[in-house]
Write a protein that holds these residues in place. Sequence first.
Motif, PDB file in Angstrom:
ATOM      1  N   PHE A 572       0.799  -1.127  -0.010  1.00  0.00           N
ATOM      2  CA  PHE A 572       0.132  -0.064   0.057  1.00  0.00           C
ATOM      3  C   PHE A 572       0.887   1.172  -0.092  1.00  0.00           C
ATOM      4  N   ILE A 573       1.018   1.765  -1.034  1.00  0.00           N
ATOM      5  CA  ILE A 573       1.917   3.078  -1.383  1.00  0.00           C
ATOM      6  C   ILE A 573       1.257   4.178  -0.720  1.00  0.00           C
ATOM      7  N   GLY A 574       2.019   5.024  -0.087  1.00  0.00           N
ATOM      8  CA  GLY A 574       1.408   6.513   0.354  1.00  0.00           C
ATOM      9  C   GLY A 574       0.509   6.274   1.650  1.00  0.00           C
ATOM     10  N   ARG A 575       0.507   4.965   2.223  1.00  0.00           N
ATOM     11  CA  ARG A 575      -0.601   4.883   3.458  1.00  0.00           C
ATOM     12  C   ARG A 575       0.590   5.210   4.812  1.00  0.00           C
ATOM     13  N   PRO A 576       0.307   6.049   5.578  1.00  0.00           N
ATOM     14  CA  PRO A 576       0.689   6.516   6.658  1.00  0.00           C
ATOM     15  C   PRO A 576       0.648   5.580   7.693  1.00  0.00           C
ATOM     16  N   ASP A 577      -0.674   4.659   7.615  1.00  0.00           N
ATOM     17  CA  ASP A 577      -0.838   3.605   8.979  1.00  0.00           C
ATOM     18  C   ASP A 577      -0.241   2.428   8.758  1.00  0.00           C
ATOM     19  N   PHE A 578      -0.193   1.898   7.380  1.00  0.00           N
ATOM     20  CA  PHE A 578       0.490   0.703   7.156  1.00  0.00           C
ATOM     21  C   PHE A 578       0.890   0.599   5.693  1.00  0.00           C
ATOM     22  N   GLN A 579       2.036  -0.316   5.601  1.00  0.00           N
ATOM     23  CA  GLN A 579       2.611  -0.324   4.099  1.00  0.00           C
ATOM     24  C   GLN A 579       2.327  -1.652   3.551  1.00  0.00           C
ATOM     25  N   THR A 580       2.159  -2.786   4.277  1.00  0.00           N
ATOM     26  CA  THR A 580       2.047  -4.061   3.721  1.00  0.00           C
ATOM     27  C   THR A 580       0.905  -4.904   4.308  1.00  0.00           C
ATOM     28  N   VAL A 581       0.200  -5.675   3.564  1.00  0.00           N
ATOM     29  CA  VAL A 581      -0.711  -6.666   4.226  1.00  0.00           C
ATOM     30  C   VAL A 581      -0.600  -7.982   3.698  1.00  0.00           C
ATOM     31  N   LEU A 582      -0.126  -8.886   4.469  1.00  0.00           N
ATOM     32  CA  LEU A 582      -0.073 -10.379   4.149  1.00  0.00           C
ATOM     33  C   LEU A 582      -1.449 -11.136   4.251  1.00  0.00           C
ATOM     34  N   THR A 583      -1.783 -11.846   3.397  1.00  0.00           N
ATOM     35  CA  THR A 583      -3.052 -12.886   3.813  1.00  0.00           C
ATOM     36  C   THR A 583      -2.378 -14.266   3.543  1.00  0.00           C
ATOM     37  N   LEU A 584      -2.874 -15.183   4.470  1.00  0.00           N
ATOM     38  CA  LEU A 584      -2.641 -16.651   4.246  1.00  0.00           C
ATOM     39  C   LEU A 584      -3.963 -17.590   4.436  1.00  0.00           C
ATOM     40  N   GLU A 585      -3.796 -18.393   3.290  1.00  0.00           N
ATOM     41  CA  GLU A 585      -5.150 -19.268   3.570  1.00  0.00           C
ATOM     42  C   GLU A 585      -4.798 -20.565   2.932  1.00  0.00           C
ATOM     43  N   GLY A 586      -5.023 -21.824   3.738  1.00  0.00           N
ATOM     44  CA  GLY A 586      -4.811 -23.052   3.295  1.00  0.00           C
ATOM     45  C   GLY A 586      -5.530 -23.481   1.885  1.00  0.00           C
ATOM     46  N   ARG A 587      -4.643 -24.334   1.030  1.00  0.00           N
ATOM     47  CA  ARG A 587      -5.069 -24.893  -0.133  1.00  0.00           C
ATOM     48  C   ARG A 587      -5.735 -26.120  -0.001  1.00  0.00           C
ATOM     49  N   ILE A 588      -6.930 -26.273  -0.647  1.00  0.00           N
ATOM     50  CA  ILE A 588      -7.398 -27.584  -0.267  1.00  0.00           C
ATOM     51  C   ILE A 588      -7.128 -28.970  -0.908  1.00  0.00           C
ATOM     52  N   VAL A 589      -6.077 -28.691  -1.936  1.00  0.00           N
ATOM     53  CA  VAL A 589      -5.447 -29.856  -2.671  1.00  0.00           C
ATOM     54  C   VAL A 589      -4.267 -29.686  -2.359  1.00  0.00           C
ATOM     55  N   ASP A 590      -3.747 -30.827  -1.915  1.00  0.00           N
ATOM     56  CA  ASP A 590      -2.178 -30.826  -1.527  1.00  0.00           C
ATOM     57  C   ASP A 590      -1.359 -31.511  -2.592  1.00  0.00           C
TER      58      ASP A 590
END
Length: 638
Positions: A572-590
């Motif tokens: 997130f460019i130019g945001r004073p409150d945070f700069q990066t958001v990471l998301t994690l979600e499981g994959r249903i197929v191994d």
Amino acid sequence: MPGENTWTRADGSWRTVSPDMASEDLRKFLIANEKWSPSQLKESFKLYEKFVSCQDSYVAPLITDALCHLDHALRIYGPRSVVCSYNGGKDAVVIFHLLRAAIAHYHYKKVKTNPQVKLERPRVIYFDHKDEFPDILELLRDSVCKYDLDMIAFEEGTSFSDGLKLLIDHNVVPGTEHAIPTSFVLGTRSSDPNAGDQGYFAPSSLYMPAFMRVNPILKWNYGHVWHFLRLFKLPYCTLYDQGYTSLGTKKDTFPCPALAVAGSSNGIDVPRFWPAYMLQDWDLERAGRKKKNKQKSLPPPLPRNDSQKSLETNMSTITDLGASERRNIQVPMSIVNASPTSEEGTINTVGGDSFISDGVRRTVGLLIIGDEILKGLTADVNTQAAAKELRTQNVPLTKVAVVSDCPDSIVNEIKRLQREVDVVITSGGVGPTHDDVTIKSVAKALNKQMVLHEGMAKLLQEKMGKSVRKNNATLTQAQTKMATLPSNAKLRYISGDTNDWPTLQCHNIFILPGVPQFFAKNMKDLAKFLSTQLERSATYKVVLSVDEASIVSILNDAVEHHPNVNFGSYPFIGRPDFQTVLTLEGRIVDDDIAIGNSLTKEEMDQNVKRALDDLIHELENNEGGSVLRVDNDDGLFF
């Protein structure tokens, strides 16, 4: 008898009060307050300037609001009579730093008009307890020394009411008997069990001494508290980094079971815990506190293998996630396996946005709203439509209620349904007319404010008022009402088509129109949406204060070591409150098994939790303090 925690500083900054003290001595003891040290006054004023210049869109409006209420309290009562209840908990830490900043600002304004005015230290109070955590006392004593506070600590065994009465009765103009009205700044939030219908200023209860309660963070939530503390790098009790999310005493408080991950001690598997700011489901904030109320279901503990099950131990055992060298916290198995509770009884939620959290079929309740149904003027066809679509998707409909357009009736029924089902669907009472009261009632039931929803406002202009947009005019009165939604409202395009009208979701409540043809279409899509949640893993959204480039190697390592987890990284460019958001979600197929064989939800959740555990460990080691919060909303709209 003085408790073992009794401690008094020679400079008088920490004074332990006993109710047995002689009245005159007690008065002198209570009203004594030295001048605030110039260095701490200056430092606290700098903190005030940081607060007022904060551009963080997540907490800045709340900080401004809190400081405004504290400024009013200081203007009316004066610093001597604005006393902070400082028990060392996270909320108390927030209000303490807000108050010392506000007092510094107050003093700076006073000095301009009266250079000789006495600049008294911030006043804080604490009630000692025989089962207090040593970590709490360490934080309090450090705070008194570091910030040059005037601490009144009431001796062990002093009741809250008796202590406050002593302070209030002896809060007089020096040398006179003239009592000064007293106010106490509290860390009450509207989600607290004892918040009731309190406002920012609330007179004490009739059974208490007469004083004014000041609640500057009333509208804050759990995420706001941790974002604020970590954004400004303010010190808090170390117990929170050990998995405690709500602090009581040593006898009734344990680490939050929702934060448990695997660890080992002397060859025996015991849980360790993520820090408090990692809690995703904020409804579980008090899950580590012993209560006698009804319970809210938690996902079951991770399974043990046969060898682990054979171990005779009174400690909880959780499947090993590695990283055994990290700190382990021992906690009774009864607490790890216990369900969290609420003062209001059972709370069934959709979590962040997910319908299923443990592979168990959840239940749905339907609330039909409309005088025309109760009066027999219109047939209720929506119940049949909902039952048919939910049954087709194997989603149990277990409760149906019909209420009038009376807001109180709607609020009461929503609260009852939330105690009995996991998801509530409403039909009717939405729109721009006077009798469309459902949305306001949902906000009241959830204790949320009604605010202008920018996404809805834009949508209304695009779909219903293009001429308004072309003329660059404001929303019409009807559009403004329809765009004013509960503060936690989300627009869900559950059909997958962004050209469709979105469904409104507020926590675990889905608000549908009452017009049968519109309800039927929405219900069909919603039933499919709820059923597909069976296959979703837990999803985490980690908000970081550092830019994406600084975590590339950490993220690449996590992706390589956890192939069964989908990672997302969003700068997130130019945001004073945070700069990066990471998301994690499981994959249903191994990838390691044949296509067509899918992982169970439990397996996906374990994969995500392992990945998140490693990722956070590396982030804290290499980019310390970069994790602002784990959000309970998995969307990317801020």
